[in-house]
Design a protein around this motif. Structure first.
Motif, short mmCIF file in Angstrom:
data_model
loop_
_atom_site.label_atom_id
_atom_site.label_comp_id
_atom_site.label_asym_id
_atom_site.label_seq_id
_atom_site.Cartn_x
_atom_site.Cartn_y
_atom_site.Cartn_z
N LEU A 181 0.82 -1.21 0.00
CA LEU A 181 0.00 0.00 0.00
C LEU A 181 0.86 1.26 0.00
O LEU A 181 0.54 2.25 -0.65
CB LEU A 181 -0.93 0.00 1.22
CG LEU A 181 -2.13 -0.94 1.17
CD1 LEU A 181 -2.88 -0.91 2.50
CD2 LEU A 181 -3.06 -0.57 0.03
N ALA A 182 1.97 1.21 0.73
CA ALA A 182 2.84 2.39 0.82
C ALA A 182 3.47 2.75 -0.52
O ALA A 182 3.92 3.89 -0.72
CB ALA A 182 3.94 2.14 1.85
N SER A 183 3.49 1.79 -1.46
CA SER A 183 4.11 2.04 -2.77
C SER A 183 3.13 2.54 -3.81
O SER A 183 3.53 2.88 -4.92
CB SER A 183 4.78 0.75 -3.27
OG SER A 183 5.79 0.32 -2.38
N LEU A 184 1.84 2.57 -3.47
CA LEU A 184 0.82 3.01 -4.44
C LEU A 184 0.74 4.53 -4.43
O LEU A 184 -0.21 5.14 -3.94
CB LEU A 184 -0.54 2.39 -4.09
CG LEU A 184 -0.62 0.86 -4.23
CD1 LEU A 184 -2.00 0.36 -3.85
CD2 LEU A 184 -0.27 0.44 -5.65
N ASP A 185 1.73 5.14 -5.01
CA ASP A 185 1.84 6.59 -5.08
C ASP A 185 1.72 7.00 -6.53
O ASP A 185 2.35 6.41 -7.42
CB ASP A 185 3.19 7.04 -4.51
CG ASP A 185 3.26 8.56 -4.32
OD1 ASP A 185 2.72 9.28 -5.18
OD2 ASP A 185 3.85 9.00 -3.32
N ILE A 186 0.90 8.02 -6.81
CA ILE A 186 0.69 8.46 -8.19
C ILE A 186 1.97 9.03 -8.80
O ILE A 186 2.06 9.20 -10.01
CB ILE A 186 -0.44 9.51 -8.28
CG1 ILE A 186 -0.10 10.74 -7.42
CG2 ILE A 186 -1.77 8.90 -7.86
CD1 ILE A 186 -1.11 11.86 -7.59
N LYS A 187 2.96 9.32 -7.96
CA LYS A 187 4.22 9.86 -8.48
C LYS A 187 5.17 8.77 -8.94
O LYS A 187 6.23 9.07 -9.47
CB LYS A 187 4.89 10.71 -7.39
CG LYS A 187 4.09 11.93 -6.97
CD LYS A 187 4.81 12.72 -5.89
CE LYS A 187 4.00 13.93 -5.45
NZ LYS A 187 4.69 14.70 -4.38
N THR A 188 4.80 7.51 -8.72
CA THR A 188 5.64 6.40 -9.16
C THR A 188 4.88 5.58 -10.19
O THR A 188 3.70 5.80 -10.46
CB THR A 188 6.02 5.51 -7.98
OG1 THR A 188 4.84 4.82 -7.52
CG2 THR A 188 6.61 6.33 -6.84
N PHE A 189 5.56 4.60 -10.76
CA PHE A 189 4.93 3.72 -11.74
C PHE A 189 4.41 2.44 -11.11
O PHE A 189 3.95 1.54 -11.82
CB PHE A 189 5.94 3.37 -12.85
CG PHE A 189 6.31 4.54 -13.72
CD1 PHE A 189 5.45 4.99 -14.70
CD2 PHE A 189 7.53 5.18 -13.54
CE1 PHE A 189 5.79 6.07 -15.50
CE2 PHE A 189 7.88 6.26 -14.34
CZ PHE A 189 7.00 6.71 -15.32
N ASN A 190 4.47 2.33 -9.79
CA ASN A 190 4.06 1.10 -9.13
C ASN A 190 2.59 0.79 -9.35
O ASN A 190 2.19 -0.38 -9.39
CB ASN A 190 4.33 1.19 -7.62
CG ASN A 190 5.82 1.19 -7.32
OD1 ASN A 190 6.60 0.59 -8.04
ND2 ASN A 190 6.22 1.86 -6.25
N ILE A 191 1.78 1.82 -9.50
CA ILE A 191 0.34 1.60 -9.67
C ILE A 191 0.04 0.86 -10.97
O ILE A 191 -0.98 0.19 -11.11
CB ILE A 191 -0.42 2.95 -9.62
CG1 ILE A 191 -1.92 2.70 -9.39
CG2 ILE A 191 -0.19 3.77 -10.89
CD1 ILE A 191 -2.68 3.96 -9.08
N SER A 192 0.97 0.94 -11.93
CA SER A 192 0.77 0.24 -13.20
C SER A 192 0.79 -1.28 -13.00
O SER A 192 0.29 -2.02 -13.86
CB SER A 192 1.84 0.64 -14.21
OG SER A 192 3.13 0.20 -13.78
N GLU A 193 1.37 -1.75 -11.88
CA GLU A 193 1.42 -3.18 -11.59
C GLU A 193 0.02 -3.75 -11.33
O GLU A 193 -0.17 -4.97 -11.33
CB GLU A 193 2.32 -3.44 -10.38
CG GLU A 193 3.77 -3.09 -10.58
CD GLU A 193 4.43 -3.97 -11.63
OE1 GLU A 193 4.09 -5.15 -11.71
OE2 GLU A 193 5.29 -3.44 -12.37
#
Length: 199
Positions: A181-193
């Motif tokens: 959850l901590a990695s789901l930041d709109i400033k990163t590409f992690n949400i694409s996962e």
């Protein structure tokens, strides 16, 4: 299509005549029109380029239309296309494009007493076992219509990890995402996962 040409199938193992998405059209066409595969045709770069242009023109699909999910109520299993609303299984067809496939064979009459026993051992109440099955069913939906999250809580060695592993086995590891959850930041590409994931 010449058997010597190779493309990446959109739906792996998706029955006869699946759609083909060329990864390297140049290499594919070269292998089709080169003298090694066609003895009656002298290789010509111009011919090769014309063949590529013809393939592009005849198979062009708008990218938004290509990736649009036209069948939200259907999923791919090992033995066909399953409608999760009607529970009707239909044969594979190249006319429908899917990007996910479940590693299970659908058999409505099949029972699994081992799963029932495992859930009885790790979940104290019958209502909790029903919720677990609902979580599995909720994961089959392609739309997040309920907007709910689930958390498994408890001490160590009480079945939490085994329960998650069980769900991953049902959905297939390629259809699951494990982004914290901590990695789901709109400033990163992690949400694409999370794209095209069921669990």
């Amino acid at each position: 299509r010449d058997p010597g040409c190779h493309g990446r199938e959109i739906l792996e193992g998706g029955g006869a005549s699946p759609g083909i998405l060329w990864e390297d059209a140049d290499a594919a066409v070269l292998s089709c029109v080169s003298p090694t595969t066609s003895t009656n045709l002298d290789f010509d770069e111009r011919i090769c380029k014309n063949v590529i242009l013809k393939i592009e023109a005849d198979t062009y699909i708008d990218i938004d239309n290509f990736f649009k999910d036209k069948y939200p109520e259907e999923i791919i299993v090992q033995n066909g296309i399953l409608n999760i609303n009607t529970k009707i299984l239909t044969p594979f067809t190249h006319k429908k494009i899917f990007f996910s496939k479940f590693p299970v064979i659908y058999n409505p009459s099949e029972k699994c007493p081992m799963i029932d026993k495992f859930l009885s051992d790790v979940l104290a109440f019958e209502e909790d076992r029903k919720v677990f099955y609902e979580i599995a069913g909720f994961g089959l939906l392609k739309d997040y219509i309920f907007e709910k999250a689930f958390m498994l809580i408890g001490g160590g060695r009480n079945g939490k990890s085994k329960s998650i592993t069980l769900l991953k086995s049902l959905f297939g590891i390629e259809n699951c995402s494990s982004v914290p959850l901590a990695s789901l930041d709109i400033k990163t590409f992690n949400i694409s996962e999370l794209y095209q994931k069921f669990l």
